[in-house]
Scaffold this active site. Structure first.
Site, PDB file in Angstrom:
ATOM      1  N   VAL A 112       1.529  11.623 -15.290  1.00  0.00           N
ATOM      2  CA  VAL A 112       1.693  10.250 -15.768  1.00  0.00           C
ATOM      3  C   VAL A 112       0.310   9.634 -15.891  1.00  0.00           C
ATOM      4  CG1 VAL A 112       4.010   9.854 -14.882  1.00  0.00           C
ATOM      5  CG2 VAL A 112       2.044   9.454 -13.402  1.00  0.00           C
ATOM      6  N   SER A 113       0.178   8.620 -16.729  1.00  0.00           N
ATOM      7  CA  SER A 113      -1.142   8.092 -17.080  1.00  0.00           C
ATOM      8  C   SER A 113      -1.686   7.116 -16.060  1.00  0.00           C
ATOM      9  CB  SER A 113      -1.081   7.395 -18.448  1.00  0.00           C
ATOM     10  OG  SER A 113      -0.704   8.311 -19.450  1.00  0.00           O
ATOM     11  N   THR A 114      -0.845   6.341 -15.379  1.00  0.00           N
ATOM     12  CA  THR A 114      -1.337   5.275 -14.517  1.00  0.00           C
ATOM     13  C   THR A 114      -0.878   5.478 -13.088  1.00  0.00           C
ATOM     14  OG1 THR A 114       0.583   3.857 -14.865  1.00  0.00           O
ATOM     15  CG2 THR A 114      -1.210   3.681 -16.473  1.00  0.00           C
TER      16      THR A 114
END
Length: 563
Positions: free
Chosen positions: A25-27
């Site tokens: 996931v990016s964050t």
């Protein structure tokens, strides 16, 4: 882009294939709330089960961007993929964007895997293992990269607007500050900077050490400040020891003077952005702007490219100030009779000969004496010192409210840490907190350190309030004696700091010595806003020449002839 074969012999999907799952996931917010990773894992495991593949490895990357390969789990995946014998035959991802959002890096790492006879498989973008599949994957990667850049552009625009409104954008606050909730807009929490009373005292100490020293010498250099703080047990907000870079960043960070700059550099390249792209927001003031600007001037002046360290830290009192009246070159040390005699000599003549400058030399002890005696008799007069002392005492009276506020802030910090400790003890007693949690001891120790440090700083700050007396001739005389003693006695480094604060330059001519300065800067420095300034140990501004004098001759103070 032409495609290359993925391996010497094409791989066929066989039931016995072993799979490695890569989930990302990016964050950090997504990772904390499990918004995506459990769903990715469920879908990829179901896909492998449908294919009859065995899940051999799982690599989970929480809160990492796919625009580059600076990801711990990704690096671990590629290391494991290079091992012999192979531990898996395919890498399974939810989509190719989970692996990379840069088309070049995606293809580069696909080929790295292919050299180990490992395929990359997307469960939502199934492609044939041939040239057409390669072409489609590259097109998808280009769209992912474009979307990533568009998202970054819109995110930065939102963060810039957030900064314009005075809110903090979520990174770690600078040393000396903490973030507090300012307001809520739906589910979003808007935060602003607030002074951390304990860390702020360390920031003030760093600026004080650079300007005034530790009482044993003049202002300390950055390395000396690092040694001083580490020896006294001071630590950064992460518990680390101080470094030269950290201290330099503190001394040059304009946030402490009330203005914080956002969007200054490119996140990936470190390139400075144009000034019209930088967003400036207000911040709580820890260091008064006048003091901050003075420190910037001194940093610039003491930079090795501007002033050599041998001049800043050297044993000669007037190096860096005394200049030749003919050419403007610095007067440097020259010795004679094997070091028995010491002179100030024109550096231009010494380097290039008398054809460059006729030059001059003067005994070091004589020039030092003439300058010091002239300052004592012409600058430290009753009238001038009376005005300066009156302004200084008025400044102390005005600052008592500010000091009281700082003391109350430190007391509140100590009480807050104590209350958190009591709540944590109560949670342990009630069984709410697991006593075997490895983070528990670390948290307890951190709270104890914060409580004790706040109490120590509060005790140091609770000095009796200064009673501002009436100015008398006796007080002026005592003040004058203290000033003269600081200029004439003590270590050369401290005397040089006082002298450099008073004097801009000293021109040495054949018949006279001219001293330039501005007394308004001396007064401003004496009454500058600083913590715990001792009236018996004053420091000085850089200039004491009157401003706006229309008569140039009156701007110049003539000392006695050098004969």
């Amino acid at each position: 882009m032409t495609s290359l074969p993925l391996a010497s012999s094409p791989l066929r999907p066989l039931p016995s294939l072993r799979a490695a799952l890569y989930l990302r996931v990016s964050t950090g917010r997504q990772a904390e709330h499990d918004l995506s990773i459990p769903d990715q894992q469920r879908q990829t495991e179901a896909y492998c089960a449908a294919k009859g593949w065995e899940v051999a490895e799982v690599f989970i990357e929480p809160g990492a961007s796919a625009t580059d390969d600076r990801r711990p789990e990704f690096q671990k995946l590629m290391e494991v993929a290079s091992e012999k014998p192979r531990r898996f035959d395919v890498v399974v991802v939810h989509s190719f964007s989970r692996f990379f959002r840069n088309h070049f890096d995606l293809e580069f790492n696909v080929r790295r895997l292919a050299k180990q006879e490992i395929r990359l498989v997307s469960i939502t973008q199934e492609l044939e293992n041939d040239s057409s599949g390669t072409m489609i994957r590259q097109i998808l990667a280009l769209f992912d990269e474009y979307q990533s850049r568009e998202n970054a552009k819109h995110t930065l625009r939102a963060m810039n607007e957030n900064a314009r409104q005075g809110f903090w954008n979520g990174s770690r606050p600078p040393f000396g500050y903490r973030t507090v909730e300012a307001e809520r807009r739906g589910q979003k929490v808007k935060k602003k900077l607030e002074i951390d009373p304990i860390q702020a005292e360390t920031v003030r100490l760093i600026f004080g050490l650079y300007r005034d020293g530790d009482g044993q010498s003049g202002g300390l250099g950055i390395k000396a400040i690092v040694s001083h703080l580490n020896a006294k047990g001071y630590r950064t907000q992460t518990g680390s020891r101080f470094s030269c870079k950290f201290i330099h960043d503190v001394l040059t960070r304009e946030t402490y003077a009330g203005k914080h700059a956002f969007n200054v550099v490119e996140a990936k390249t470190g390139r400075k952005k144009a000034s019209d792209e930088v967003i400036t927001m207000d911040a709580p003031v820890i260091i008064p702007r006048s003091e901050f600007l003075e420190v910037q001037q001194r940093l610039k002046q003491n930079a090795p490219r501007v002033t050599a360290p041998r001049i800043v830290n050297g044993p000669c009192l007037l190096t860096g100030l005394a200049v030749c009246a003919t050419c403007g070159g610095g007067m440097t040390l020259r010795t004679g009779k094997y070091g028995r005699y010491r002179y100030y000599t024109c550096a231009t003549q010494a380097r290039q000969g008398k054809t460059a400058c006729k030059g001059r030399s003067i005994r070091m002890d004589l020039l030092d004496m003439l300058v010091m005696e002239h300052l004592a008799t012409r600058l430290l007069t009753k009238d001038r010192l009376g005005v300066i002392l009156e302004a200084l005492l008025a400044h102390y009276a005005a600052n008592q409210n500010r000091d009281a506020a700082r003391q109350e802030s430190l007391r509140n910090a100590s009480r807050e840490a104590e209350q958190k400790l009591q709540r944590l003890y109560a949670a342990i007693e009630n069984g709410v907190v697991d006593v075997t949690d490895p983070m528990l001891k670390e948290r307890l120790d951190a709270l104890k350190v914060r409580r004790d440090e706040a109490s120590r700083l509060c005790a140091m700050a609770e000095a009796p309030a200064m009673v501002v007396p009436a100015i008398t001739d006796e007080m002026i005389e005592r003040f004058s004696c203290d000033l003269r003693a600081k200029l004439s006695d003590g270590p050369v480094a401290m005397r040089k700091e006082y002298l450099r604060a008073i004097v801009d330059r000293i021109e040495v001519d054949d018949g006279e010595i001219r001293i330039f300065g501005r007394k308004d800067r001396l007064m401003n420095q004496l009454v500058s806003d600083r913590p715990k300034l001792n009236p018996k140990v004053p420091s000085f501004g850089r200039e004491w020449r009157p401003i706006g004098d229309s008569n140039p001759c009156c701007r110049r103070e003539r000392a006695i002839s050098t004969g």
